[in-house]
Design an enzyme around this catalytic site. Structure first.
Site, PDB file in Angstrom:
ATOM      1  N   LYS A  87       0.838  -1.211   0.000  1.00 33.98           N
ATOM      2  CA  LYS A  87       0.000   0.000   0.000  1.00 33.98           C
ATOM      3  C   LYS A  87       0.866   1.252   0.000  1.00 33.98           C
ATOM      4  CE  LYS A  87      -3.868   2.395   0.532  1.00 33.98           C
ATOM      5  NZ  LYS A  87      -3.547   3.618   1.224  1.00 33.98           N
ATOM      6  N   GLU A 144       0.679   6.876  -6.601  1.00 34.29           N
ATOM      7  CA  GLU A 144      -0.441   7.831  -6.636  1.00 34.29           C
ATOM      8  C   GLU A 144       0.070   9.265  -6.589  1.00 34.29           C
ATOM      9  OE1 GLU A 144      -3.586   9.079  -3.285  1.00 34.29           O
ATOM     10  OE2 GLU A 144      -3.698   6.962  -3.847  1.00 34.29           O
TER      11      GLU A 144
END
Length: 338
Positions: free
Chosen positions: A166, A173
Site C-alpha cells: 500500500k 499515486e
C-alpha cells in the site's frame, strides 16, 4: 460472519455499511458516541463470539499501536486482529510479535478506495500467515470490488507486506496526481486552449492516460473549472515519504515519486528560501535585479494575469547570453484538489 470494527470515520463507517449490506454482523466502536455500537473496547470484545476477528481502522502510529496493545490484553488465543489503517510496515513487525506472545493472530491490510469504496469496493493488500488471511477471507471478499478476487485483493506476503504494498501504491499515486496537475497548469497557461476541463474529459476514454484519478480530476474541474479559491497547500499522509526512504535504502532510482513528494513540501511555503538563494546568486554572478518580496509578488500578480510565469527580459538583461531571463521565484501552485 461476525466482525469487530474499531474506528468509524469516513473509511471505517463506510466499510461497516458495505459489510452489513453483504450480510455480515459488524459491531463498531468509536470515540464518537453518535456512530458507535458499543461504548468501549471491552464491550466490543464481549459482544463477539470466539474465535473473534477485530479490524482496527484508526490513525497510524501511536493510536494504532495503543489499540493493538489493548486488544492484546482483551482477546483470547485463536482470535485475530487486522490493522487496516495506513501504518508503516515496520510497526506491523512489533504488533505481530506482541500478539503472537498471546497466541492472537495478526494481519496487516492496506486499503485503497477512499470515500468511493462503499459502492465501488476497496482494493485490499494483505500481509501475514496464510491461515489468518484465510480466516478473514469472507470479510475481504465482501469489501473488495466485484469480479475476480485477484483484481481487487492480494495476499502480498509475510507480515508487513500488505502495508508495504500500500505504501508503494500511494507513492505511485503521488506521481500520477502530480503529472495530471502539471498538465493542468500548462493547459491553463496557454492562451489558445479554451476548454481545459474538456481536454481532460476527452482523455477519459481510449487514451493511455485514462484512469480513475483522471476521472476524479474531470469531476473536480467540472465543479470548479479554474479551481477558484482552492489552496495549493498539500499535505502528505506519510506513505510517500516512506516510499522514498525505502528507495534510498534499497538503491532504487525513484525520480518521479521523489519529485512529487518534494512538490508537496514546496506547496506549504509562503516563500521559497531555495529560490530566494537562487535569485541572490543570479544577482551576484549576472548582475540581475534582485527584487524585494513585494516587487516579486507584484510581478507574479501581473504575469499571472497575463497567463505566463516567465516575463520578458528587462532591457539591461536582454544581452546576457546563457542566463534565463525570468527572475527566480516560486511559480504558482497547481491547485490540485487531490
Amino acid at each position: 460472519m461476525q466482525l469487530g470494527l474499531i474506528g468509524l470515520g469516513k473509511m471505517g463507517g463506510n466499510m461497516r455499511e458495505r459489510l452489513r449490506r453483504a450480510g455480515h454482523e459488524v459491531v463498531g466502536f468509536d470515540f464518537n458516541p453518535d456512530v458507535r455500537d458499543v461504548a468501549s473496547l471491552p464491550e466490543l470484545v464481549q459482544a463477539l463470539e470466539a474465535p473473534r476477528v477485530v479490524w482496527v481502522m484508526v490513525p497510524a502510529g501511536d493510536p494504532t499501536r495503543q489499540t493493538v496493545a489493548q486488544l492484546g490484553d482483551l482477546l483470547e488465543p485463536g482470535d485475530l486482529v487486522i490493522d487496516g489503517g495506513n501504518s508503516r510496515f515496520t510497526d506491523d513487525f512489533e504488533n505481530a510479535k506482541l500478539l503472537s506472545e498471546k497466541q492472537v493472530g495478526y494481519v496487516d491490510c492496506g486499503v485503497s478506495g477512499g470515500i468511493w469504496g462503499l459502492d465501488n469496493g476497496y482494493g485490499l493488500m494483505c500481509g501475514g500467515d496464510a491461515e489468518w488471511v484465510e480466516k478473514a477471507m469472507p470479510i475481504f471478499d465482501s469489501l473488495r470490488p466485484e469480479g475476480p478476487r485477484e483484481e481487487g485483493f492480494v495476499h502480498a506476503g509475510e507480515v508487513g507486506a500488505g502495508h508495504y504494498t500500500k505504501m508503494v501504491h500511494n507513492g505511485i499515486e503521488y506521481g500520477l496526481m502530480a503529472a495530471y496537475a502539471e498538465g493542468y497548469e500548462l493547459l491553463e497557461k496557454k492562451d489558445i486552449v479554451k476548454d481545459v476541463p474538456g481536454a481532460f474529459k476527452a482523455w477519459s476514454r481510449g487514451t493511455v492516460v485514462r484512469s480513475w484519478l483522471l476521472d476524479l480530476m474531470v469531476k473536480a474541474l467540472e465543479e470548479n473549472p479554474h479551481l477558484d479559491d482552492v489552496s495549493d497547500y498539500t499535505n502528505d499522509s506519510g506513505e510517500g515519504r516512506w516510499t522514498v526512504e525505502e528507495a534510498i535504502a534499497l538503491g532504487v532510482p525513484m525520480p518521479v515519486i521523489s519529485a512529487s513528494l518534494f512538490a508537496r513540501f514546496a506547496s506549504r511555503q509562503q516563500s521559497s528560501p531555495t529560490m530566494q538563494a537562487v535569485a541572490a546568486l543570479r544577482g551576484q554572478f549576472g548582475g540581475h535585479q534582485v527584487m524585494t518580496i513585494a516587487e516579486g509578488e507584484e510581478l507574479r500578480r501581473k504575469t499571472g494575469d497575463e497567463g505566463s510565469t516567465h516575463p520578458a527580459p528587462a532591457p539591461e538583461q536582454a544581452g546576457s547570453a546563457g542566463h534565463d531571463a525570468a527572475n527566480a521565484g516560486p511559480s504558482s501552485g497547481t491547485g490540485s484538489t487531490s
